[in-house]
Design a protein around this motif. Sequence first.
Motif, PDB file in Angstrom:
ATOM      1  N   VAL A  76       0.478 -44.242  17.672  1.00 41.86           N
ATOM      2  CA  VAL A  76       1.572 -43.266  17.627  1.00 41.86           C
ATOM      3  C   VAL A  76       2.291 -43.218  18.984  1.00 41.86           C
ATOM      4  O   VAL A  76       3.524 -43.151  19.048  1.00 41.86           O
ATOM      5  CB  VAL A  76       1.051 -41.873  17.227  1.00 41.86           C
ATOM      6  N   ALA A  79       4.691 -46.017  19.161  1.00 40.89           N
ATOM      7  CA  ALA A  79       5.737 -46.095  18.142  1.00 40.89           C
ATOM      8  C   ALA A  79       7.088 -45.755  18.774  1.00 40.89           C
ATOM      9  O   ALA A  79       7.166 -45.179  19.862  1.00 40.89           O
ATOM     10  CB  ALA A  79       5.421 -45.148  16.988  1.00 40.89           C
ATOM     11  N   GLN A  81      10.745 -43.945  19.000  1.00 40.70           N
ATOM     12  CA  GLN A  81      11.556 -42.787  18.616  1.00 40.70           C
ATOM     13  C   GLN A  81      13.017 -43.138  18.905  1.00 40.70           C
ATOM     14  O   GLN A  81      13.472 -43.125  20.053  1.00 40.70           O
ATOM     15  CB  GLN A  81      11.134 -41.537  19.378  1.00 40.70           C
ATOM     16  N   ARG A 108       8.598 -43.234  14.932  1.00 46.02           N
ATOM     17  CA  ARG A 108       8.075 -41.860  15.017  1.00 46.02           C
ATOM     18  C   ARG A 108       9.285 -40.921  15.022  1.00 46.02           C
ATOM     19  O   ARG A 108       9.761 -40.479  16.058  1.00 46.02           O
ATOM     20  CB  ARG A 108       7.249 -41.697  16.300  1.00 46.02           C
ATOM     21  N   HIS A 115       5.446 -36.661  14.678  1.00 42.20           N
ATOM     22  CA  HIS A 115       4.027 -36.969  14.808  1.00 42.20           C
ATOM     23  C   HIS A 115       3.554 -38.042  13.829  1.00 42.20           C
ATOM     24  O   HIS A 115       2.663 -38.832  14.170  1.00 42.20           O
ATOM     25  CB  HIS A 115       3.181 -35.701  14.615  1.00 42.20           C
ATOM     26  N   SER A 116       4.100 -38.066  12.635  1.00 47.45           N
ATOM     27  CA  SER A 116       3.769 -39.112  11.675  1.00 47.45           C
ATOM     28  C   SER A 116       4.601 -40.355  11.965  1.00 47.45           C
ATOM     29  O   SER A 116       5.686 -40.277  12.551  1.00 47.45           O
ATOM     30  CB  SER A 116       4.029 -38.632  10.238  1.00 47.45           C
ATOM     31  N   ILE A 117       4.077 -41.493  11.530  1.00 52.28           N
ATOM     32  CA  ILE A 117       4.773 -42.750  11.805  1.00 52.28           C
ATOM     33  C   ILE A 117       5.097 -43.477  10.504  1.00 52.28           C
ATOM     34  O   ILE A 117       4.400 -43.341   9.492  1.00 52.28           O
ATOM     35  CB  ILE A 117       3.969 -43.657  12.754  1.00 52.28           C
ATOM     36  N   TRP A 147       0.330 -45.220   8.126  1.00 53.29           N
ATOM     37  CA  TRP A 147       1.766 -45.077   7.899  1.00 53.29           C
ATOM     38  C   TRP A 147       2.040 -44.041   6.810  1.00 53.29           C
ATOM     39  O   TRP A 147       1.358 -43.996   5.793  1.00 53.29           O
ATOM     40  CB  TRP A 147       2.397 -46.397   7.437  1.00 53.29           C
TER      41      TRP A 147
END
Length: 316
Positions: A76, A79, A81, A108, A115-117, A147
Motif C-alpha cells: 500500500v 501504491a 496516488q 491508492r 487506504h484500499s488499493i 486488491w
Amino acid sequence: MENLLKVALAQIAPVWLNKSETLKKIEATIVTAANKKAELVVFGEALLPGYPFWLALTNGAAWDLKINKELHAHYVRNAVQIESGELDNIRKLAKEYRIAIYLGMIERPQDRGGHSIYCSLVYIDQNGHIKSVHRKLQPTYDERLTWAPGDGNGLQVHSLKQFTVGGLNCWENWMPLPRAALYGQGENLHIAVWPGSAYNTKDITRFIARESRSYVISVSSSMKKEDFPTGTPHLDKILENAPEVLANGGSCIAGPDGEWLLEPVIDKEGLLYHTLDFNRVYEERQNFDPVGHYSRPDITKLTVNRERQSTLEFED
C-alpha cells in the motif's frame, strides 16, 4: 501517415514493490521507446510497483498472519496516488515526446478513502493528459486478498491517429461483456495487460482479435527470483517457495484476422516494436463486425454503468 501507428511493448521487470525505483525504470523505457519513434508504449499489469507474488508463497489466505499484514502495508505504501501528482513526470514525458502510454499500476485512490488499493490501467494521451483510469472489475483468485474490486468508469476508448484504443487488465479480457462494452464504443486496437505468462496470452490474444476484428496487443511483465530486492520485507520467507521464474513474459500482437504479427516472446526483457496499418481493420470488418452489421441490438443489448463508485455523495 495517419493510418500507420508504431507501437512499443515494454516487457520489463519492476523494481519489485519499490515505487520510486520502478518509476525511474518506466520513465527511462518511455524515453527509449520515443527515441525509436514509437507513438504508443504499453506496460504490463501492476508493473508499478509490481504484482503481489507473495500471496501464493506465504500462505496468503491465512487469517491475521503478521507476514501478510506487513507485506500488504508495504504494498500500500508503494501504491500510486494519482491525485498527489505521482504520475506527473510520466505525463510530462508523454507530452514532450508525443507518445501515448498505457500503464498497469496499483492505485491508492483518494476517492475511495486512500487506504484500499486497486489494480488500475491508466491511459495517458500524447498531450500528457490522463484520459482514463480503469480499475480492474474483478481481481482474480488470490488477488482479492490485496486488491479491491473496481468499477465501470474506466471502460472508455480513446482516439489515437486513426485508431480507437481501449484496454483491460489480465483475466478481464476473458469477460465477454466488458469486451463488448469497448467494442460498442468503436474500439479497433485492444490493449490487454498481464502480470507475465505466455500461458494466458497465447490463446486469448488471437481469440479477441478474431472476435472483434481488431488489433490486439498483449503486454506482460517479466519477473525472476533474482529480481526480488534485498530490502523486501520477509524476503527469506518469499524466497523459500519462489520458483526461479515467476513471470516469463509472453507479450505479443495479433492482427484483425486473428493471426500473429508478433508471436509471444518468452524469457526476454526489453522493448518490442511493430507498426500497425489501420486499413487492415476495415478489410477484416468487411465480413464481420460484432457491433455493426453483424449485430442485432433489437434483440440483445448491453447496459454499462460508468459511474465512478464512492461511499460519499456530497450535497453542499
